[in-house]
Design an enzyme around this catalytic site. Structure first.
Site, PDB file in Angstrom:
ATOM      1  N   SER A 204      22.980  61.189  -3.215  1.00 37.94           N
ATOM      2  CA  SER A 204      23.841  62.229  -2.624  1.00 37.94           C
ATOM      3  C   SER A 204      23.144  63.591  -2.641  1.00 37.94           C
ATOM      4  O   SER A 204      23.238  64.356  -1.667  1.00 37.94           O
ATOM      5  CB  SER A 204      25.181  62.296  -3.355  1.00 37.94           C
ATOM      6  OG  SER A 204      24.996  62.337  -4.746  1.00 37.94           O
ATOM      7  N   HIS A 234      26.433  53.754  -5.581  1.00 36.18           N
ATOM      8  CA  HIS A 234      26.203  55.120  -6.099  1.00 36.18           C
ATOM      9  C   HIS A 234      27.498  55.581  -6.772  1.00 36.18           C
ATOM     10  O   HIS A 234      27.851  55.091  -7.842  1.00 36.18           O
ATOM     11  CB  HIS A 234      25.751  56.010  -4.935  1.00 36.18           C
ATOM     12  CG  HIS A 234      25.243  57.365  -5.310  1.00 36.18           C
ATOM     13  ND1 HIS A 234      24.963  57.741  -6.593  1.00 36.18           N
ATOM     14  CD2 HIS A 234      24.954  58.457  -4.542  1.00 36.18           C
ATOM     15  CE1 HIS A 234      24.534  58.987  -6.616  1.00 36.18           C
ATOM     16  NE2 HIS A 234      24.518  59.455  -5.376  1.00 36.18           N
ATOM     17  N   HIS A 275      20.695  50.467 -16.052  1.00 33.53           N
ATOM     18  CA  HIS A 275      20.381  51.669 -15.275  1.00 33.53           C
ATOM     19  C   HIS A 275      18.966  51.559 -14.725  1.00 33.53           C
ATOM     20  O   HIS A 275      18.099  50.938 -15.342  1.00 33.53           O
ATOM     21  CB  HIS A 275      20.489  52.927 -16.155  1.00 33.53           C
ATOM     22  CG  HIS A 275      20.683  54.184 -15.349  1.00 33.53           C
ATOM     23  ND1 HIS A 275      19.622  54.904 -14.858  1.00 33.53           N
ATOM     24  CD2 HIS A 275      21.807  54.823 -14.939  1.00 33.53           C
ATOM     25  CE1 HIS A 275      20.092  55.946 -14.180  1.00 33.53           C
ATOM     26  NE2 HIS A 275      21.409  55.919 -14.210  1.00 33.53           N
ATOM     27  N   ARG A 284      26.196  60.401 -21.541  1.00 25.07           N
ATOM     28  CA  ARG A 284      27.481  60.685 -20.884  1.00 25.07           C
ATOM     29  C   ARG A 284      28.505  59.609 -21.244  1.00 25.07           C
ATOM     30  O   ARG A 284      29.695  59.879 -21.331  1.00 25.07           O
ATOM     31  CB  ARG A 284      27.291  60.772 -19.370  1.00 25.07           C
ATOM     32  CG  ARG A 284      26.358  61.914 -18.953  1.00 25.07           C
ATOM     33  CD  ARG A 284      26.036  61.888 -17.469  1.00 25.07           C
ATOM     34  NE  ARG A 284      25.392  60.642 -17.074  1.00 25.07           N
ATOM     35  CZ  ARG A 284      25.124  60.287 -15.823  1.00 25.07           C
ATOM     36  NH1 ARG A 284      25.451  61.106 -14.836  1.00 25.07           N
ATOM     37  NH2 ARG A 284      24.528  59.146 -15.550  1.00 25.07           N
ATOM     38  N   ASP A 330      29.387  54.914 -16.157  1.00 26.19           N
ATOM     39  CA  ASP A 330      30.598  54.317 -15.594  1.00 26.19           C
ATOM     40  C   ASP A 330      31.282  53.336 -16.537  1.00 26.19           C
ATOM     41  O   ASP A 330      32.345  52.802 -16.207  1.00 26.19           O
ATOM     42  CB  ASP A 330      30.253  53.600 -14.281  1.00 26.19           C
ATOM     43  CG  ASP A 330      29.723  54.575 -13.253  1.00 26.19           C
ATOM     44  OD1 ASP A 330      30.353  55.627 -13.084  1.00 26.19           O
ATOM     45  OD2 ASP A 330      28.684  54.298 -12.643  1.00 26.19           O
TER      46      ASP A 330
HETATM   47  N1  AMX Z   1      24.753  42.729 -15.483  1.00 24.81           N
HETATM   48  C1  AMX Z   1      24.136  41.664 -14.951  1.00 24.81           C
HETATM   49  N2  AMX Z   1      22.827  41.660 -14.577  1.00 24.81           N
HETATM   50  C2  AMX Z   1      22.145  42.794 -14.773  1.00 24.81           C
HETATM   51  C3  AMX Z   1      22.715  43.941 -15.342  1.00 24.81           C
HETATM   52  C4  AMX Z   1      24.088  43.887 -15.686  1.00 24.81           C
HETATM   53  N3  AMX Z   1      24.728  44.931 -16.210  1.00 24.81           N
HETATM   54  N4  AMX Z   1      21.781  44.923 -15.412  1.00 24.81           N
HETATM   55  C5  AMX Z   1      20.656  44.405 -14.880  1.00 24.81           C
HETATM   56  N5  AMX Z   1      20.883  43.118 -14.499  1.00 24.81           N
HETATM   57  C6  AMX Z   1      19.937  42.245 -13.820  1.00 24.81           C
HETATM   58  C7  AMX Z   1      19.614  42.818 -12.429  1.00 24.81           C
HETATM   59  O1  AMX Z   1      20.594  42.457 -11.478  1.00 24.81           O
HETATM   60  C8  AMX Z   1      18.264  42.208 -12.152  1.00 24.81           C
HETATM   61  O2  AMX Z   1      18.473  40.874 -11.755  1.00 24.81           O
HETATM   62  P1  AMX Z   1      17.527  40.166 -10.632  1.00 24.81           P
HETATM   63  O3  AMX Z   1      16.155  40.203 -11.219  1.00 24.81           O
HETATM   64  O4  AMX Z   1      18.116  38.805 -10.498  1.00 24.81           O
HETATM   65  O5  AMX Z   1      17.654  41.011  -9.398  1.00 24.81           O
HETATM   66  C9  AMX Z   1      17.611  42.181 -13.529  1.00 24.81           C
HETATM   67  O6  AMX Z   1      18.699  42.232 -14.484  1.00 24.81           O
HETATM   68  C10 AMX Z   1      16.675  43.337 -13.797  1.00 24.81           C
HETATM   69  O7  AMX Z   1      17.352  44.550 -13.476  1.00 24.81           O
HETATM   70  P2  AMX Z   1      16.921  45.940 -14.136  1.00 24.81           P
HETATM   71  O8  AMX Z   1      15.477  46.186 -13.818  1.00 24.81           O
HETATM   72  O9  AMX Z   1      17.310  45.935 -15.570  1.00 24.81           O
HETATM   73  O10 AMX Z   1      17.874  46.996 -13.407  1.00 24.81           O
HETATM   74  P3  AMX Z   1      17.820  47.573 -11.897  1.00 24.81           P
HETATM   75  O11 AMX Z   1      17.080  48.870 -11.926  1.00 24.81           O
HETATM   76  O12 AMX Z   1      17.355  46.554 -10.913  1.00 24.81           O
HETATM   77  O13 AMX Z   1      19.356  47.814 -11.618  1.00 24.81           O
HETATM   78  C11 AMX Z   1      21.562  48.557 -12.086  1.00 24.81           C
HETATM   79  C12 AMX Z   1      20.068  48.830 -12.278  1.00 24.81           C
HETATM   80  C13 AMX Z   1      22.364  49.726 -12.609  1.00 24.81           C
HETATM   81  C14 AMX Z   1      21.859  48.403 -10.556  1.00 24.81           C
HETATM   82  C15 AMX Z   1      21.928  47.279 -12.838  1.00 24.81           C
HETATM   83  O14 AMX Z   1      21.697  47.471 -14.220  1.00 24.81           O
HETATM   84  C16 AMX Z   1      23.351  46.844 -12.580  1.00 24.81           C
HETATM   85  O15 AMX Z   1      23.620  46.203 -11.564  1.00 24.81           O
HETATM   86  N6  AMX Z   1      24.305  47.195 -13.494  1.00 24.81           N
HETATM   87  C17 AMX Z   1      25.713  46.863 -13.308  1.00 24.81           C
HETATM   88  C18 AMX Z   1      26.351  47.775 -12.239  1.00 24.81           C
HETATM   89  C19 AMX Z   1      26.538  49.199 -12.746  1.00 24.81           C
HETATM   90  O16 AMX Z   1      26.995  49.454 -13.853  1.00 24.81           O
HETATM   91  N7  AMX Z   1      26.207  50.180 -11.887  1.00 24.81           N
HETATM   92  C20 AMX Z   1      26.346  51.622 -12.241  1.00 24.81           C
HETATM   93  C21 AMX Z   1      25.010  52.267 -12.540  1.00 24.81           C
HETATM   94  C22 AMX Z   1      25.190  53.749 -12.897  1.00 24.81           C
HETATM   95  C23 AMX Z   1      25.232  54.621 -11.688  1.00 24.81           C
HETATM   96  O17 AMX Z   1      24.213  54.818 -11.036  1.00 24.81           O
HETATM   97  N8  AMX Z   1      26.401  55.134 -11.303  1.00 24.81           N
END
Ligand code: AMX
Length: 396
Positions: A204, A234, A275, A284, A330
């Site tokens: 954003s 996001h 993350h 946070r 979150d």
């Molecule tokens: N639950 C399940 N699987 C998860 C996970 C979680 N909380 N966190 C990471 N993983 C998985 C990823 O999906 C990825 O799987 P893949 O290899 O099959 O694609 C693997 O673990 C490696 O991921 P990573 O390198 O640790 O994280 P990333 O940078 O690819 O993704 C994020 C980061 C936030 C998208 C991911 O941790 C996630 O999906 N978390 C849950 C959703 C969430 O809470 N989102 C809010 C984030 C905060 C924000 O920006 N507002």
């Protein structure tokens, strides 16, 4: 970097492998308001976010706009300045009443910013940024009230500070005694401080600065920024997280551990954990867990989220592919909002946006009026490499 931005420095070696990766990690500009450390989390102008969270929101907004905390009577003067800027023209509020009720509140926020800009823009970066920071609470409160059918917008009360006035203008049904209002105000002040800024490259903020680089005004740039914030990857993640917490049938620690295992086995995400940049518990989230123990320790949804903090980390740590098993911002924010009376999750991103408007506006002011000796950054124009487009000619 900002001091010697004119000198070439090897920050990054770009190869074709970097194409189509969402500009992930590319150094493209400088940011004077905040930075994100993988372990310590976000700091605003060098101050750790946990130290700023309990401050008055006006103090933190002043910090982002001026890159120093207010001293002496500066805080009171800044509060008075914002107070004097409040007030949305009645025809803007009238226009909001004609927006489609089935539209998402983030669509309303984006439209509302454009309409407000049409009526009040000055084309002065600093003036428009301050006006918008002062008026955004009334706009967001009006969106809640009109779209939810809570009644007519409530006028600002000039005796109240920024967030207390927001709570007054929301007039949330059920939050009608002093104790409930005080609790919601304390939560929203903290929420506002925690979400204001998060470095320069989040979607954003980047979008807002890119649009401003074409010399669109602050309102137009912030409307575009809010469109960027709207998506579930996001700003929309807090909504998804609470939706998941609501489905968990237990807050018992051992049963929660089993729930996490079952969730991962089913291929679903454990929302609120992990993350892209952070590698420790987001400070946070830490602030919000502590606030929840004070504000709503007996809320069922908060207890579930609080116990998940330990159960989820324990299980996620067992999976080596997950880079960060810890709670993000979150993990608990939606549970707190619900426990304090804001139960419609579709508005949670608007609350995030209300706060982030301040950080993005501050960054736009920096980028338009301070960098390159005050000339501002040139219009954004990254390079997209042409693929599969050999020279061709139409044959007769
Ligand atoms: N639950 C399940 N699987 C998860 C996970 C979680 N909380 N966190 C990471 N993983 C998985 C990823 O999906 C990825 O799987 P893949 O290899 O099959 O694609 C693997 O673990 C490696 O991921 P990573 O390198 O640790 O994280 P990333 O940078 O690819 O993704 C994020 C980061 C936030 C998208 C991911 O941790 C996630 O999906 N978390 C849950 C959703 C969430 O809470 N989102 C809010 C984030 C905060 C924000 O920006 N507002």
């Amino acid at each position: 970097m900002a001091d010697n931005a004119g000198e070439a420095q090897a920050l990054f070696t770009i190869t074709t492998a970097h194409l189509d990766t969402g500009l992930r990690g590319f150094p493209v500009g400088s940011c004077m308001t905040s930075k994100v450390d993988p372990i310590k989390g976000v700091s605003y102008v060098g101050y750790p976010i946990a130290e700023l969270a309990p401050r008055e929101p006006e103090e933190v907004a002043f910090l982002l706009l001026n890159r120093r905390l207010p001293v002496g009577d500066e805080l009171a003067a800044f509060g008075d300045d914002l107070r004097a800027r409040r007030g949305i023209p009645s025809d803007v509020l009238e226009t909001l009443k004609h927006l489609p009720k089935e539209g998402h509140p983030m669509g309303w926020l984006s439209a509302g910013l454009l309409i407000l800009g049409m009526r009040t823009v000055t084309h002065d970066w600093v003036e428009d940024a301050k006006n918008l920071i002062a008026r955004a609470p009334e706009l967001c409160a009006a969106i809640y009230r009109i779209r939810s059918g809570w009644g007519a917008p409530i006028a600002p009360n000039p005796k109240l500070d920024l967030i207390a006035d927001f709570v007054h203008m929301l007039g949330v049904p059920g939050v009608d005694d002093d104790a409930a209002r005080t609790r919601l105000t304390a939560l929203l002040k903290s929420f506002y401080n925690l979400h204001m800024d998060h470095g320069g490259g989040n979607l954003s903020t980047f979008v807002g600065k890119a649009v401003a680089s074409g010399h669109a005004d602050v309102y137009t740039s912030l409307a575009a920024a809010m469109d960027g914030l709207a998506g579930p990857l996001h700003g929309g993640a807090n909504e998804a997280c609470l939706a998941q917490v609501r489905t968990i049938p237990t807050s018992d620690p051992a049963e929660l551990e089993q729930w996490v295992r079952d969730t991962l086995a089913s291929g679903d995400k454990v929302y609120g954990f992990g993350h892209a940049v952070l590698r420790a518990e987001d400070p946070r989230a830490t602030v919000q867990y502590e606030l929840g123990e004070k504000l709503c320790p007996d809320s069922k949804v908060f207890r579930t989220a609080a116990n998940l903090r330990h159960a989820a980390v324990k299980v996620l740590k067992e999976n080596p592919k997950i880079s960060n098993p810890y709670p993000n911002v979150d993990a608990v924010s939606g549970s707190l909002l619900e426990a304090c009376g804001l139960t419609d999750t579709t508005y949670y991103t608007v609350l995030f946006g209300l706060s982030r408007i301040t950080g993005i506006a501050a960054q736009i002011v920096d980028e338009r009026t301070r960098i390159r000796g005050g000339k501002g950054a040139p219009i954004y124009r990254p390079k997209y490499v042409a693929l599969d487009q050999p020279d061709r000619h139409i044959e007769d």
